[in-house]
Scaffold this active site. Sequence first.
Site, PDB file in Angstrom:
ATOM      1  N   HIS A  33       4.206  -7.021  -2.151  1.00  0.00           N
ATOM      2  CA  HIS A  33       4.455  -5.605  -1.852  1.00  0.00           C
ATOM      3  C   HIS A  33       3.704  -5.150  -0.601  1.00  0.00           C
ATOM      4  O   HIS A  33       4.047  -4.127  -0.027  1.00  0.00           O
ATOM      5  CB  HIS A  33       4.220  -4.697  -3.070  1.00  0.00           C
ATOM      6  N   ASP A  81       3.517 -11.610  -7.109  1.00  0.00           N
ATOM      7  CA  ASP A  81       3.299 -10.644  -6.026  1.00  0.00           C
ATOM      8  C   ASP A  81       2.514 -11.259  -4.853  1.00  0.00           C
ATOM      9  O   ASP A  81       1.363 -10.929  -4.619  1.00  0.00           O
ATOM     10  CB  ASP A  81       2.567  -9.413  -6.591  1.00  0.00           C
ATOM     11  N   SER A  85      -4.951  -4.308  -3.297  1.00  0.00           N
ATOM     12  CA  SER A  85      -3.762  -5.144  -3.338  1.00  0.00           C
ATOM     13  C   SER A  85      -3.914  -6.299  -2.367  1.00  0.00           C
ATOM     14  O   SER A  85      -4.243  -6.089  -1.205  1.00  0.00           O
ATOM     15  CB  SER A  85      -2.525  -4.339  -2.962  1.00  0.00           C
TER      16      SER A  85
HETATM   17  N1  ARG Z   1       1.121  -0.513  -8.628  1.00  0.00           N
HETATM   18  C1  ARG Z   1       0.848  -1.409  -7.535  1.00  0.00           C
HETATM   19  C2  ARG Z   1       0.174  -0.644  -6.415  1.00  0.00           C
HETATM   20  O1  ARG Z   1      -0.264   0.451  -6.585  1.00  0.00           O
HETATM   21  C3  ARG Z   1       2.090  -2.098  -7.082  1.00  0.00           C
HETATM   22  C4  ARG Z   1       3.056  -1.231  -6.364  1.00  0.00           C
HETATM   23  C5  ARG Z   1       4.295  -1.944  -5.856  1.00  0.00           C
HETATM   24  N2  ARG Z   1       5.253  -2.246  -6.895  1.00  0.00           N
HETATM   25  C6  ARG Z   1       6.210  -1.389  -7.360  1.00  0.00           C
HETATM   26  N3  ARG Z   1       6.964  -1.793  -8.351  1.00  0.00           N
HETATM   27  N4  ARG Z   1       6.411  -0.195  -6.883  1.00  0.00           N
HETATM   28  O2  ARG Z   1       0.325  -0.855  -5.256  1.00  0.00           O
HETATM   29  N1  GLU Z   2      -1.181  -1.926  -6.165  1.00  0.00           N
HETATM   30  C1  GLU Z   2      -2.312  -1.297  -5.560  1.00  0.00           C
HETATM   31  C2  GLU Z   2      -2.319  -1.390  -4.032  1.00  0.00           C
HETATM   32  O1  GLU Z   2      -1.315  -1.468  -3.380  1.00  0.00           O
HETATM   33  C3  GLU Z   2      -3.567  -1.935  -6.036  1.00  0.00           C
HETATM   34  C4  GLU Z   2      -3.679  -1.800  -7.449  1.00  0.00           C
HETATM   35  C5  GLU Z   2      -4.510  -0.661  -7.863  1.00  0.00           C
HETATM   36  O2  GLU Z   2      -4.368   0.490  -7.424  1.00  0.00           O
HETATM   37  O3  GLU Z   2      -5.329  -1.002  -8.706  1.00  0.00           O
HETATM   38  O4  GLU Z   2      -3.344  -1.315  -3.408  1.00  0.00           O
END
Ligand code: ARG
Ligand code: GLU
Length: 721
Positions: A101, A237, A656
């Site tokens: 991502h 990921d 991330s």
């Molecule tokens: N929750 C993770 C973050 O905050 C992954 C986000 C990307 N994935 C998604 N399904 N939107 O970045």
């Molecule tokens: N998915 C989040 C990011 O893009 C990191 C996960 C979190 O917030 O713990 O940085």
Amino acid sequence: MQNHSIVNHLFNCKYMSRYRLTAVFLFVVMFSPVRADEGMWIPLLLEQTRYRQMKELGLKLSPEDIYSINHASLKDAVVLFGGGCSGVVVSAQGLLFTNYHCGYGQVQSHSSLEHDYLTDGFWAQSAGDELPNPGLTATFLERMEDVTAEVLQRITSGMTERQRNDSIAAAVARIVKARQPAKHHRVDVKPLFGGNQYFMYVYEIFSDVRLVGAPPTAIGKFGGDTDNWIWPRHTGDFSIFRIYADKNNQPAAYSPDNVPYQPRKYAPVSIAGIREGDFTMVYGYPAATDEFITSYELDYLIRQNYPLRVALRTERLEIMERYMQADAATRIQYAAKHAGVSNAWKKWQGVIHGVQRADGVKQKIARETAFSQQIADNPQWSRDYGLLLEKMKNNVEAAALLQQASACYAESITSIELVKFAGSLLTDIPPPNQDLLKKASGFYKDFSLAVDKDIFVAMMKAYLANIPEAYHFEEMKAQLKRHKGSVEKWADEVYAKSVFRSYQALEKVLANPKSANKLIQKEPMIAIYLSGQAMLNERVYPSLRRLSQEHDSLSRVYIAAQLQADKERIFYPNANHTMRISFGQTVGYSPSDAVTYQPFTTLEGIMEKDNPDIYDYRVPQALKQAAEQKNFGQYAANGMVPVCFIASNHTSGGNSGSPVFNGNGELIGLNFDRNWEGTMSDVVYDAEQCRNIIADIRYILFIVDKVYGAQRIVGEMEVRE
Ligand code: ARG
Ligand code: GLU
């Protein structure tokens, strides 16, 4: 003022039950496998803060192995990827791993109908196939340094906040200038502990970073928004890049003559396996946490701010989904937008849920009560800090309505795509130019007028319903009057007449300088944008800015007072997008009565979820085949490939793509998310519930090596069995 008898009463109750608690506490310490530790620690200060605890949990490295400026250390393998993510260097030729991502934008930008890397994945067969990405950087931290004394040297107690801020800004400028950042370097000075401490960071920035490999989206985002922020998880990921340098191994702009960068340090990889209870350490760039938040602010956030934002996004997501389900083209157009809106939408709900469950507001009240007690016992502190909490409370109350107006505006009016797009073109109009048309064609490629019109209606109504008239803007009032209060009729007119309704309409107007000039006066989307901005600039932002400066000063004093009052505790500064280390163990958790989660998932779980009817759960053929043929190689454990695992490392957004290391400093996975029950860890950390989610390096290598046969990539890594 605090009522002393109440404070004493609370304090005594706490005290009296302490003896009973001791027995419980001992039991928990002796029998609980969880030895999680809240905190994102400064690598340079590890020895003074948490090194001993890390060693007790299984860390084998010395502080110098982790952070040193005298010789290569683990920090030299940790990368700030682009502007917001983390990453890790894994080979002597500058190979870099980050999340899928995080590299998604790059993979998407190289994709076309002929080369659909999103659907098929991408694996560079040779160095010549590695794809450059203009604008993408990989940044290394050369060193950090405590510059507090230098920054604060001219601060005197009689200064106003304004004088104080000016003096600090001048000192920071002096420091940066004196260090004379070399070419491709950057020097940052950032506040820690709300401005009680300042650190300087010297970075080296590489700007030739090429795409080497990425799995299909169906692996890299497996589970999609459905599984986002959720454990158990089965997402691969990861994406793979390579840093290039000039012939002298120095950073350089992209050139075909550049060569793979030879890093000071790269991380070896361990596929020996991870067991429950093993030490884990996350090394990366967490962006923002607020552990010192007051009960007043937290209460405001979870009872007013987040619920409003969530409600507005729910409406917006439902509109997108309605059109996405009805039409495949719209589904593709809005996939990334939907994911973006849904990410924070889901997280905020998790935060509300988690804070309520952990009684987070009460926890902060307890801290404030204890703090008030400490102050009351000390005449000097009473004088200095006696009114502090009350002032903070008043500040939050005074800002609440303005915060709501500003948040609501951002979530509603600014979420109308044509209003936002019109506003973003303003600086370019006139004259018409090629850049503008290019920008426009990119915008319209992923735009649906029908979706946006429905969002317009829903969001205007939501703003009217939630925000008092004092913050309605003139164009809004005038148009509603003209249309007898009907937002629908207003929308009908705007979406029929606006030149922004289509690329063709816009292009036609822009082609003629005369009509382009008139755009500013006549165009309804621009009128909405300008009128809204004027309202914000006159009625919201000035007061909000003043209150937020006041908040920052109060908060700085509050943090200083806590550091001073609680000398025994070792505090960690809030995350501020600088390099940090958090540590913990691989460990499951119990989200609710009778439910326990194991800390590991496997390929079997992917096959269980496989469902061609659910977009988020479509397993690619190549992966299915490898699973059926059990083509696991050295990447299996107990006959199955591990996929993700969780640990008790305190992480945040920005983490991330952060490398997750074992006790030997070997790479065991890539951090990519948190669990639903632990999303509140930015403000309230609960060791029993907060987990970070990690893609197991064995799954990553299995995908690269066995499923897609990209041995070239695995071959240059140091893989330890
Ligand atoms: N929750 C993770 C973050 O905050 C992954 C986000 C990307 N994935 C998604 N399904 N939107 O970045
Ligand atoms: N998915 C989040 C990011 O893009 C990191 C996960 C979190 O917030 O713990 O940085």
